[in-house]
Design a protein around this motif. Structure first.
Motif, mmCIF file in Angstrom:
data_model
loop_
_atom_site.group_PDB
_atom_site.id
_atom_site.type_symbol
_atom_site.label_atom_id
_atom_site.label_comp_id
_atom_site.label_asym_id
_atom_site.label_seq_id
_atom_site.Cartn_x
_atom_site.Cartn_y
_atom_site.Cartn_z
ATOM 1 N N GLU A 33 39.710 48.149 100.046
ATOM 2 C CA GLU A 33 39.368 49.174 101.027
ATOM 3 C C GLU A 33 40.616 49.985 101.359
ATOM 4 O O GLU A 33 41.532 49.502 102.026
ATOM 5 C CB GLU A 33 38.813 48.514 102.288
ATOM 6 C CG GLU A 33 37.470 47.849 102.033
ATOM 7 C CD GLU A 33 36.932 47.146 103.266
ATOM 8 O OE1 GLU A 33 37.718 46.935 104.216
ATOM 9 O OE2 GLU A 33 35.754 46.813 103.268
ATOM 10 N N THR A 34 40.628 51.220 100.862
ATOM 11 C CA THR A 34 41.766 52.085 101.169
ATOM 12 C C THR A 34 41.320 53.177 102.118
ATOM 13 O O THR A 34 40.134 53.313 102.407
ATOM 14 C CB THR A 34 42.327 52.736 99.897
ATOM 15 O OG1 THR A 34 41.321 53.622 99.382
ATOM 16 C CG2 THR A 34 42.667 51.689 98.865
ATOM 17 N N ASP A 35 42.293 53.984 102.568
ATOM 18 C CA ASP A 35 41.952 55.056 103.503
ATOM 19 C C ASP A 35 41.014 56.066 102.875
ATOM 20 O O ASP A 35 40.170 56.634 103.541
ATOM 21 C CB ASP A 35 43.222 55.779 103.961
ATOM 22 C CG ASP A 35 44.025 54.897 104.902
ATOM 23 O OD1 ASP A 35 45.251 55.112 105.007
ATOM 24 O OD2 ASP A 35 43.434 53.999 105.515
ATOM 25 N N ASP A 36 41.217 56.309 101.555
ATOM 26 C CA ASP A 36 40.408 57.358 100.933
ATOM 27 C C ASP A 36 39.024 56.871 100.524
ATOM 28 O O ASP A 36 38.049 57.581 100.671
ATOM 29 C CB ASP A 36 41.129 57.893 99.683
ATOM 30 C CG ASP A 36 42.463 58.483 100.043
ATOM 31 O OD1 ASP A 36 43.422 58.290 99.277
ATOM 32 O OD2 ASP A 36 42.534 59.134 101.098
ATOM 33 N N ALA A 37 39.000 55.682 99.928
ATOM 34 C CA ALA A 37 37.706 55.239 99.400
ATOM 35 C C ALA A 37 37.716 53.726 99.264
ATOM 36 O O ALA A 37 38.763 53.083 99.417
ATOM 37 C CB ALA A 37 37.471 55.877 98.038
ATOM 38 N N ILE A 288 33.029 54.357 71.981
ATOM 39 C CA ILE A 288 31.826 54.399 72.824
ATOM 40 C C ILE A 288 31.889 55.717 73.587
ATOM 41 O O ILE A 288 32.889 56.050 74.192
ATOM 42 C CB ILE A 288 31.802 53.223 73.819
ATOM 43 C CG1 ILE A 288 32.012 51.906 73.084
ATOM 44 C CG2 ILE A 288 30.541 53.233 74.641
ATOM 45 C CD1 ILE A 288 32.146 50.720 74.029
ATOM 46 N N LYS A 289 30.791 56.454 73.542
ATOM 47 C CA LYS A 289 30.800 57.739 74.211
ATOM 48 C C LYS A 289 30.968 57.575 75.715
ATOM 49 O O LYS A 289 30.445 56.661 76.317
ATOM 50 C CB LYS A 289 29.482 58.472 73.932
ATOM 51 C CG LYS A 289 29.405 59.025 72.542
ATOM 52 C CD LYS A 289 28.298 60.050 72.452
ATOM 53 C CE LYS A 289 28.282 60.757 71.100
ATOM 54 N NZ LYS A 289 28.307 59.879 69.944
ATOM 55 N N GLY A 290 31.708 58.514 76.290
ATOM 56 C CA GLY A 290 31.838 58.511 77.752
ATOM 57 C C GLY A 290 33.052 57.704 78.211
ATOM 58 O O GLY A 290 33.857 57.227 77.419
ATOM 59 N N LEU A 291 33.182 57.608 79.520
ATOM 60 C CA LEU A 291 34.309 56.885 80.110
ATOM 61 C C LEU A 291 33.810 55.771 81.000
ATOM 62 O O LEU A 291 32.659 55.797 81.441
ATOM 63 C CB LEU A 291 35.140 57.841 80.973
ATOM 64 C CG LEU A 291 35.786 59.014 80.259
ATOM 65 C CD1 LEU A 291 36.260 60.050 81.269
ATOM 66 C CD2 LEU A 291 36.931 58.513 79.397
ATOM 67 N N ILE A 292 34.697 54.817 81.297
ATOM 68 C CA ILE A 292 34.264 53.761 82.223
ATOM 69 C C ILE A 292 34.010 54.411 83.582
ATOM 70 O O ILE A 292 34.660 55.388 83.946
ATOM 71 C CB ILE A 292 35.284 52.612 82.356
ATOM 72 C CG1 ILE A 292 36.641 53.144 82.822
ATOM 73 C CG2 ILE A 292 35.421 51.874 81.053
ATOM 74 C CD1 ILE A 292 37.523 52.011 83.293
ATOM 75 N N PRO A 293 33.042 53.871 84.307
ATOM 76 C CA PRO A 293 32.617 54.544 85.523
ATOM 77 C C PRO A 293 33.662 54.458 86.650
ATOM 78 O O PRO A 293 34.528 53.590 86.660
ATOM 79 C CB PRO A 293 31.350 53.778 85.911
ATOM 80 C CG PRO A 293 31.500 52.453 85.288
ATOM 81 C CD PRO A 293 32.275 52.650 84.027
ATOM 82 N N ASP A 294 33.497 55.392 87.558
ATOM 83 C CA ASP A 294 34.346 55.452 88.741
ATOM 84 C C ASP A 294 34.086 54.225 89.609
ATOM 85 O O ASP A 294 32.963 54.007 90.067
ATOM 86 C CB ASP A 294 33.981 56.730 89.513
ATOM 87 C CG ASP A 294 34.810 56.929 90.754
ATOM 88 O OD1 ASP A 294 34.780 58.034 91.296
ATOM 89 O OD2 ASP A 294 35.486 55.965 91.191
ATOM 90 N N PRO A 295 35.089 53.393 89.817
ATOM 91 C CA PRO A 295 34.838 52.140 90.540
ATOM 92 C C PRO A 295 34.497 52.315 92.019
ATOM 93 O O PRO A 295 34.156 51.353 92.695
ATOM 94 C CB PRO A 295 36.162 51.376 90.390
ATOM 95 C CG PRO A 295 37.178 52.414 90.101
ATOM 96 C CD PRO A 295 36.490 53.510 89.372
ATOM 97 N N THR A 296 34.593 53.548 92.514
ATOM 98 C CA THR A 296 34.218 53.709 93.916
ATOM 99 C C THR A 296 32.719 53.914 94.083
ATOM 100 O O THR A 296 32.197 53.938 95.179
ATOM 101 C CB THR A 296 34.951 54.914 94.547
ATOM 102 O OG1 THR A 296 34.606 56.089 93.793
ATOM 103 C CG2 THR A 296 36.439 54.718 94.525
ATOM 104 N N ILE A 297 32.078 54.061 92.959
ATOM 105 C CA ILE A 297 30.625 54.302 93.037
ATOM 106 C C ILE A 297 29.887 52.974 92.961
ATOM 107 O O ILE A 297 30.230 52.108 92.165
ATOM 108 C CB ILE A 297 30.163 55.185 91.872
ATOM 109 C CG1 ILE A 297 30.880 56.542 91.957
ATOM 110 C CG2 ILE A 297 28.656 55.378 91.906
ATOM 111 C CD1 ILE A 297 30.540 57.443 90.812
ATOM 112 N N VAL A 298 28.880 52.841 93.816
ATOM 113 C CA VAL A 298 28.005 51.668 93.723
ATOM 114 C C VAL A 298 26.770 52.073 92.947
ATOM 115 O O VAL A 298 26.088 53.038 93.306
ATOM 116 C CB VAL A 298 27.592 51.187 95.134
ATOM 117 C CG1 VAL A 298 26.733 49.942 95.032
ATOM 118 C CG2 VAL A 298 28.828 50.923 95.962
ATOM 119 N N PHE A 299 26.521 51.364 91.879
ATOM 120 C CA PHE A 299 25.394 51.758 91.045
ATOM 121 C C PHE A 299 24.089 51.177 91.533
ATOM 122 O O PHE A 299 24.026 50.037 91.937
ATOM 123 C CB PHE A 299 25.639 51.297 89.603
ATOM 124 C CG PHE A 299 26.667 52.134 88.920
ATOM 125 C CD1 PHE A 299 28.019 51.794 89.005
ATOM 126 C CD2 PHE A 299 26.308 53.269 88.223
ATOM 127 C CE1 PHE A 299 28.963 52.570 88.380
ATOM 128 C CE2 PHE A 299 27.265 54.053 87.605
ATOM 129 C CZ PHE A 299 28.598 53.703 87.679
#
Lengths: 348, 513, 311
Positions: A33-37, A288-299
């Motif tokens: 848990e950081t200040d930004d996200a 593998i196409k694409g990038l690893i997902p943004d870890p701040t997002i909850v899927f």
């Protein structure tokens, strides 16, 4: 009071644990848990490690592998990190419930870690002998002199001449430094060793040497090992079991055979596909196409869905749960709910 | 000052009398016990204990204790006192042949006895430029030769008539035998004063030890050791005094005047000093050779304002209209050109110099003085600006600087009658660096020098003082005040008008009554 | 290592020439005339000239400088213009006072800054950190003469615990001036310790150490701090060598017989011999001290020791 002459202490025997699983982790979740996200690093994984077993933990950078193992030693800095789990048992002890002192007792003693970058893992102002000796002084309560003696022995075991115990880290090459780190880790004969990408920073030829050494020592000391790596080749060389991590979850787990010969998860398939084909130098690389997902997002659904060639609508909406395909093999993929789903690799 | 001493003596006598009568407070004979050591504070270290090797004031007052002179100007009575010269005669009739008789049996610190050889030696030594300093300027111009007549008699043959010549014999006498037997550095500190050189610790302290064979006896000197401690910060000296870590100091910051005066644990002493503070003119600029222009400045400046602002309302200096200081020989009251701004404006207008720029050259320490003057000048119609300069450059700037007026200070030699005025206003005088030339003055001073008797000279000096007040080659503004403080148990304080003249060797400390 | 030390000492020689020449030439060209100030106003112009000739002031700059340097290499620093005192003797008399004060002062500085710096770093961004950091800034901003005078007023005059002036009463005399000198340095060093430690706390090898099971306290002290020590030692070393040239302000307030006053007075009175002597001696002394500090580094950081020994 030197009335009693100090008995010459000896180093203890390798730690033994009688339970089935030296490591038993259930539903481990780690976020920062950081200040930004808020960064969701690990999103509910289970791990069980048997005695004398080597588990390979595979995944790309950012998958959450390092966070997972740091949690086992309770080395996640807790601001900003938050660690939750149903249980984290190391040799039967619940790490989350232990006091600082108790934690210090098991770290390096029952469970030890080898870190990734040997160039920065050693304190530059102490000799290698002193750094190994420190472990003995902490856990075996040896005097400095006795500890340094034991350290010399340990150096020989990892293939470094004992005369060099008085030298400083800067006087060693990368490969030798890593040996020292291994010596530090194994000094007190822990029964669990965690190696976080131990050879990533080394040249290929040295890699082989260090891996050989680790294999020998594992044999000798009967350690259970978690080998973190993104290199499938190393997994093939050293591991009994494999767990594949993606976006903080274990998407496939099984024996070496299960995962290599009987690959089930689309991500694992992608990993294998992206290996360059040595035989066909002209073929294109297959990332593998694409990038690893943004870890701040909850899927809401499966985190791999957006990159998965097999994804269906339900994959975006529903979280996959663990599906046991056999006693040893499990996978987290919704498509396996369908009876006849097969990935391409299975078809070969 | 004298009254104070008298009072002290009376009190001391009373105590002695009271003590002599048997009291039952357990004191055996009522005998006063004195401390062996008295501690004095000063802010500079002693560079040398040889009076002819330095011009610093510490060397001056330190050697006041270790040496004796032939004559001495008494700064309280104004008289010239005999010291090593017990009497003298003028043999020529025109003040050119002085015979001096020396005291018998005076012992030097090296054990030898004072005789005429010592005097001749000292005089020749002192005028030889090979040695560092000379006590009196133009000594060689004055004296043709010094002759030993017999062991206790010396003749001074002069080049011209000097009625007050004996004043110039206030010189400290060396022991010739010392110079014959020891090297210069050791011989130069041997005198015949009541104290001899004690322990000198560089940067820390310099001490005086009583000389028990002093020719006048040691009854007046109960203190065996006087130690001067070097305390560079004057405020710390004040603190040290208040705490009793030093017994006496005459070198105190002007800001401490009222604090010390009202401190119940200390005795406070004050008197007029020897420093004149004045406004000088740059006579190389034509305009200042006009007396009326000088009068404008004199009328414009309110001296009381300067005293109030720059001299702590009179704590560190008092208003003065006379360039001669009160403790100077022959001092008289004069009538000065007073504060009259209307008259100043009128004169300025007459000269047609309204709005003229006036540069006031001043050293940092006189800044407030200059500012007061600046305001006063601007009020009457000048355009005054201040040029603040570095004091180390003063000598060069005095001769070449582009200024109109300046704020100066001068420490007078109190004994020599015409000496101070001569050097300031006569053409070629060492302090006349601003180009002042006045035929009228040249005639006056020449006439004064010709006079035959001392008393005639004193009378003529009074005329000169008024002349200066009327013709203002410089405008005297204030004369310094010196003050000192001592812890209550310390007596024998003799406060001199300037640092150079201090006589700390009378100090003593009462321990038990 | 000895070769390194020897080389450093050799460099002193050109350094001494450089410093002495600069001081000598500057003072020579400064306005003001030492001979005139020395003899006062009672000499005629010819006599002043004669004196100047006799003291050798009329020779050209290089000749005088050469004479002076020849003397130095014989160990003779000449005699001061004022008071004809032996320069070397004067300097050496005062030097121990300055050195002892410098030692005590740096001691105060270290015992204040290192613990506060460590605590501020470990408790970064908490109120403790804020208080220490604010305190450090205050300490840096307080003028030395004010602090010195305040300390004297409170502790010597009002409370009477310490002497008001001088260096005569043993340790008691040293305490207030050492504190005055130490405060400004401590403020700087605290901030330095804090930032240096914050840097090392982030280092990877601390993970290895913690994974060994070392207590947090020992991890910080034995490993993080030990590495943070290098920049701290650098700063402390240069602060110490700065203290060695004496502090004119503290010496003034506490009536301290140190070399700061000696040097400044010499410069102020244009005493070229004494001033150049002080400059050269202070240079030599400071250079040697810095050398000692640098050698001590080798014991803190083995990589530096390797540089010196050429491994």
């Amino acid at each position: 009071m030197e009335i009693f002459k100090r008995k010459k202490k000896t180093v203890q025997q390798p730690k033994a644990f009688e339970g089935e699983y030296v490591l038993d982790v259930e539903d481990l979740k780690i976020r920062y848990e950081t200040d930004d996200a808020v960064v969701y690093a690990v999103n509910g994984i289970d791990l069980k490690l048997k005695r004398k077993q080597t588990l390979g933990l595979v995944g790309e950078t950012g998958a959450g592998k390092t966070s997972t193992v740091l949690a086992l030693l309770k080395l996640i800095p807790t601001p900003p990190g938050v660690v939750e789990a149903k249980k984290i048992l190391v040799n039967g002890k619940d790490v989350m419930a232990l006091s600082d002192k108790q934690l210090q007792q098991i770290r390096g003693n029952e469970i030890a870690m080898v870190f990734q970058d040997p160039m920065t893992s050693l304190d530059p102002v102490y000799t290698v002998g002193e750094q190994i000796a420190e472990s003995y002084m902490i856990h075996d309560k040896l005097s400095k002199k006795e500890a340094l003696e034991e350290a010399k022995k340990m150096l020989e075991i990892v293939g470094i001449p004992a005369e060099r115990s008085g030298e400083f880290p800067y006087q060693f090459s990368g490969g030798m430094k890593q040996r020292v780190v291994i010596a530090i880790a194994l000094a007190c004969r822990p029964n669990i060793l965690i190696a976080d990408e131990p050879t990533t920073a080394l040249d290929v030829t040295i890699q082989l040497q260090v891996l050989e050494l680790m294999k020998q020592l594992n044999e000798k000391y009967q350690t259970s090992t978690i080998m973190i790596t993104h290199d499938l080749g190393i997994v093939a060389e050293t591991c009994d079991e494999v767990a594949v991590m993606y976006a903080g979850q274990i998407v496939e787990k099984g024996t070496l055979e299960d995962v290599f010969e009987n690959t089930k998860h689309p991500y694992t398939e992608g990993l294998f596909n992206s290996l360059p084909n040595m035989n066909d130098r002209n073929s294109k690389l297959n990332p593998i196409k694409g990038l690893i997902p943004d870890p701040t997002i909850v899927f809401t659904g499966c985190p791999f869905a957006e990159r998965c060639r097999y994804a269906k609508e339900k994959c975006f909406k529903q979280k996959p749960t663990v599906k046991h395909l056999s006693e040893s093999h499990q996978v987290k993929c919704l498509r396996y709910d369908e009876a006849d789903f097969k990935i391409e690799r299975s078809l070969k | 000052m004298k009254k104070f001493l008298l009072l002290l003596i009376c009190i001391a006598m009373t105590f002695t009398l009271v003590g002599c009568g048997n009291t039952n407070t357990g004191n055996e004979e009522g005998k006063t016990t004195y401390a062996e050591e008295v501690i004095v504070g000063y802010n500079n270290d002693l560079d040398t204990a040889d009076p002819y090797q330095s011009t610093s004031s510490q060397t001056h007052w330190y050697t006041n204790a270790t040496f004796r002179t032939l004559t001495k100007s008494n700064y309280d009575t104004g008289e010239l006192d005999p010291v090593l010269a017990i009497r003298w005669e003028e043999l020529s009739g025109n003040n050119t042949h002085w015979r001096v008789y020396l005291k018998e049996g005076v012992k030097f610190h090296d054990g030898t006895i004072l005789n005429a050889d010592d005097v001749v030696f000292t005089w020749n030594y002192a005028k030889d430029a090979a040695n560092v300093v000379k006590p009196i300027a133009s000594a060689d111009a004055m004296v043709k030769e010094v002759v030993k007549v017999d062991d206790l008699t010396v003749d001074f043959i002069l080049n011209y008539s000097i009625p007050d010549f004996m004043v110039y014999l206030e010189i400290k006498i060396y022991s010739k035998e010392a110079f014959d037997t020891m090297d210069k550095a050791e011989a130069g500190i041997i005198g015949c004063g009541p104290y001899k050189v004690g322990e000198l610790i560089s940067g820390v302290s310099y001490g005086l030890e009583r000389f028990d064979d002093y020719y006048e006896g040691i009854d007046e000197f109960p203190t065996k050791k006087i130690t001067v401690k070097v305390i560079p910060d004057l405020n710390i000296q004040v603190a040290a005094l208040q705490k009793g870590e030093i017994d006496y100091s005459f070198r105190l910051p002007s800001t401490s005047y009222y604090v010390l005066e009202s401190d119940p644990n200390l005795d406070f002493y004050t008197r007029d000093g020897v420093q004149s503070f004045y406004i000088g003119f740059n006579f190389r600029k034509e305009v200042w050779n006009d007396l009326n222009m000088r009068k404008v400045i004199a009328h414009a400046v309110n001296k009381d304002d300067v005293i109030a602002i720059h001299y702590e309302g009179g704590a560190t200096a008092t208003r003065s209209d006379n360039f001669c200081v009160p403790s100077g020989k022959g001092y008289v009251e004069v009538k000065a050109i007073g504060y009259d701004p209307e008259e100043a404006k009128r004169l300025l207008k007459e000269a047609g110099k309204e709005g003229m720029k006036v540069v006031i050259m001043v050293g940092k320490h006189n800044k407030a003085f200059a500012e007061t003057v600046q305001n006063a000048l601007n009020a009457v119609g000048f355009n005054a600006v201040i040029d603040e300069v570095d004091a180390t450059n003063w000598t060069t700037l005095k001769k070449t600087g582009d200024f109109d007026i300046f704020v100066g200070d001068y420490a007078s030699y109190t004994g020599a009658l015409l000496f101070n005025f001569d050097r300031f206003f006569t053409v070629g005088g060492p302090s006349n660096m601003y180009g002042f030339v006045s035929q009228e003055w040249e005639d006056l001073i020449a006439g004064a020098r010709q006079l035959n008797t001392y008393d005639e000279m004193v009378a003529e000096f009074a005329v000169l003082q008024q002349w200066v007040a009327d013709n203002i080659p410089l405008i005297p503004v204030a004369v310094s005040k010196s003050f000192a403080a001592a812890v209550k148990s310390v007596k024998g304080v003799k406060l001199a008008p300037s640092d150079n003249l201090q006589e700390i060797y009378y100090l003593y400390k009462i321990v038990k009554k | 290592m000895l070769k390194y030390i020897f080389k450093r000492i050799l460099i002193l020689i050109p350094l001494i020439f450089l410093v002495s020449f600069i001081v000598f030439a500057l003072m020579d060209n400064a306005p003001g005339d030492p001979v005139r100030t020395l003899v006062g106003e009672n000499m005629t112009e010819e006599q002043i000239e004669q004196k100047r000739e006799e003291l050798g002031f009329n020779d050209p700059l290089l000749v005088r400088y050469g004479r002076y340097m020849k003397g130095i290499f014989r160990g003779d620093f000449g005699k001061s213009i004022y008071g004809n005192k032996d320069v070397l003797k004067e300097y050496l008399f005062r030097l121990p006072y300055t050195v002892k004060l410098a030692l005590l002062s740096i001691f105060f500085t270290l015992i204040i800054s290192i613990p506060t710096g460590i605590i501020a770093a470990v408790k970064q961004n908490t109120w403790i950190d804020a208080i220490f950091s604010a305190g450090a800034i205050m300490g840096l901003s307080i003028p030395g003469f004010w602090l010195g005078l305040m300390l004297v007023l409170i502790f010597s005059v009002k409370l009477g615990w310490f002497p008001v002036y001088g260096a005569d009463e043993g340790l008691k005399s040293y305490i207030l001036p050492a504190i005055t000198l130490g405060v400004a340095n401590a403020s700087l060093l605290t901030r330095m310790t804090r930032s240096s430690l914050l840097d090392t706390i982030r280092q990877d090898y601390l993970k290895t150490v913690r994974a060994k099971g070392l207590s947090e306290r020992k991890t910080i002290l034995n490993h993080a701090f030990r590495n943070a020590l290098i920049p701290i030692a650098t700063i402390a070393g240069s602060q110490f060598s700065g203290l060695l040239s004496g502090s004119i302000i503290v010496e003034n307030v506490f009536s301290w017989p140190g070399i700061g006053t000696l040097t400044v007075t010499a410069i102020r009175t244009h005493d070229i011999t004494l001033a150049t002597g002080c400059a050269v001696l202070t240079t030599m002394f400071t250079a040697v001290t810095l050398l000692i500090v640098d050698v001590l580094y080798a014991f803190i950081d083995p990589r530096i020791k390797a540089q010196y020994t050429g491994k």
